[in-house]
Design an enzyme around this catalytic site. Sequence first.
Site, short mmCIF file in Angstrom:
data_model
loop_
_atom_site.label_atom_id
_atom_site.label_comp_id
_atom_site.label_asym_id
_atom_site.label_seq_id
_atom_site.Cartn_x
_atom_site.Cartn_y
_atom_site.Cartn_z
N LYS A 59 -15.93 48.94 3.78
CA LYS A 59 -17.32 49.37 3.97
C LYS A 59 -18.04 49.20 2.63
O LYS A 59 -17.45 49.42 1.57
CB LYS A 59 -17.35 50.85 4.39
CG LYS A 59 -18.74 51.49 4.43
CD LYS A 59 -19.53 51.01 5.63
CE LYS A 59 -20.88 51.74 5.74
NZ LYS A 59 -20.72 53.11 6.26
N ILE A 60 -19.29 48.82 2.68
CA ILE A 60 -20.06 48.59 1.46
C ILE A 60 -21.54 48.68 1.82
O ILE A 60 -21.93 48.50 2.98
CB ILE A 60 -19.71 47.21 0.87
CG1 ILE A 60 -20.22 47.04 -0.56
CG2 ILE A 60 -20.22 46.10 1.76
CD1 ILE A 60 -19.74 45.75 -1.21
N SER A 61 -22.38 48.99 0.85
CA SER A 61 -23.81 48.97 1.10
C SER A 61 -24.27 47.51 1.22
O SER A 61 -23.67 46.61 0.61
CB SER A 61 -24.58 49.65 -0.03
OG SER A 61 -24.60 48.84 -1.19
N THR A 111 -28.42 50.45 -1.15
CA THR A 111 -29.64 50.00 -0.49
C THR A 111 -30.79 50.92 -0.85
O THR A 111 -31.94 50.48 -0.97
CB THR A 111 -29.43 49.94 1.03
OG1 THR A 111 -28.30 49.11 1.32
CG2 THR A 111 -30.65 49.39 1.74
N ALA A 112 -30.49 52.22 -1.03
CA ALA A 112 -31.54 53.19 -1.39
C ALA A 112 -32.26 52.78 -2.67
O ALA A 112 -33.50 52.79 -2.72
CB ALA A 112 -30.92 54.58 -1.54
N HIS A 154 -26.87 59.96 3.36
CA HIS A 154 -25.81 60.66 4.11
C HIS A 154 -26.32 62.00 4.66
O HIS A 154 -27.46 62.11 5.09
CB HIS A 154 -24.57 60.84 3.23
CG HIS A 154 -24.00 59.57 2.68
ND1 HIS A 154 -23.99 58.40 3.38
CD2 HIS A 154 -23.44 59.29 1.47
CE1 HIS A 154 -23.43 57.45 2.64
NE2 HIS A 154 -23.09 57.96 1.48
#
Length: 283
Positions: A59-61, A111-112, A154
């Site tokens: 999993k990764i952004s 991404t934020a 989150h």
Amino acid sequence: MPTDPAPLELGYSFCPNDTFIFYALQAGRIATPAPIREVLSDVQTLNDWAAAGRLPLTKISYRAYFGVMDRYVALRSGGALGRGVGPLVVARAPIDDLNGRRVASPGRLTTAELLLRLAWPDAIPVQMRFDEVMPAVERGEYGGEPLDAGLIIHESRFTYPQHGLVRVRDMGEWWEGETGLPLPLGAILVRRDLPLELQQAAQQAVRESIAYAWAHPQEAKGYIRQHALEMDDAVMQAHIDLYVNEYSEDVGDTGERAVRELHRRAVAVGALSPSDLPLFVPQ
């Protein structure tokens, strides 16, 4: 005699949406191309590991993915995209303009932070672990320096009022207003050097794991609770309901367009170099 295939390590976070999605994979409830060995860690660590190519599946952004596209390709299933799912900017009091302001960020490759750069090019991100953001904004300082606002992700989306904070902007709403597209947040990657048949088998296994979790929601709860730390059950379920959606099952054409647009905008502001590599494992 034929030997059993070596286990495939799969990295993902402790967040309820990830543990919900991958419960059936790690529990052996569905067929997989090889035994799956879970490797749980925080998103920033997974981003760093991907830069080194440590795990075959991770999993990764999406922002971090764009920087490792030479090594990894995204699965069409298992990621986090959607509408109304974006990071929030919060502060102790309303703020109209974040340009020139110091803003707590959950990581340079999130991404934020990319969305912050797109919306307020002159904002000053201050990186820290995602769970440190709200306490730092509540204090108004980090590392002895003043702090004006913070990007939360989150489960913080559901708990920031408990810290006396107000919402400045929903970055998902901003993105949707700018593009009309869902927001890409996180992807599941597979190394490009693995055989295409294995990449596609992993993609199918993740899709079946999601289907299993949707069909047996009570069965996965113990596993999800084990990793949810202090999160209460209502927040845990809200987290799953928000981030596991139709785009988790398959990004679809709309999801693909959203990822391509985020990549295009990141290139346009100089956050990364152009790439013509395929973004997703073929069907």
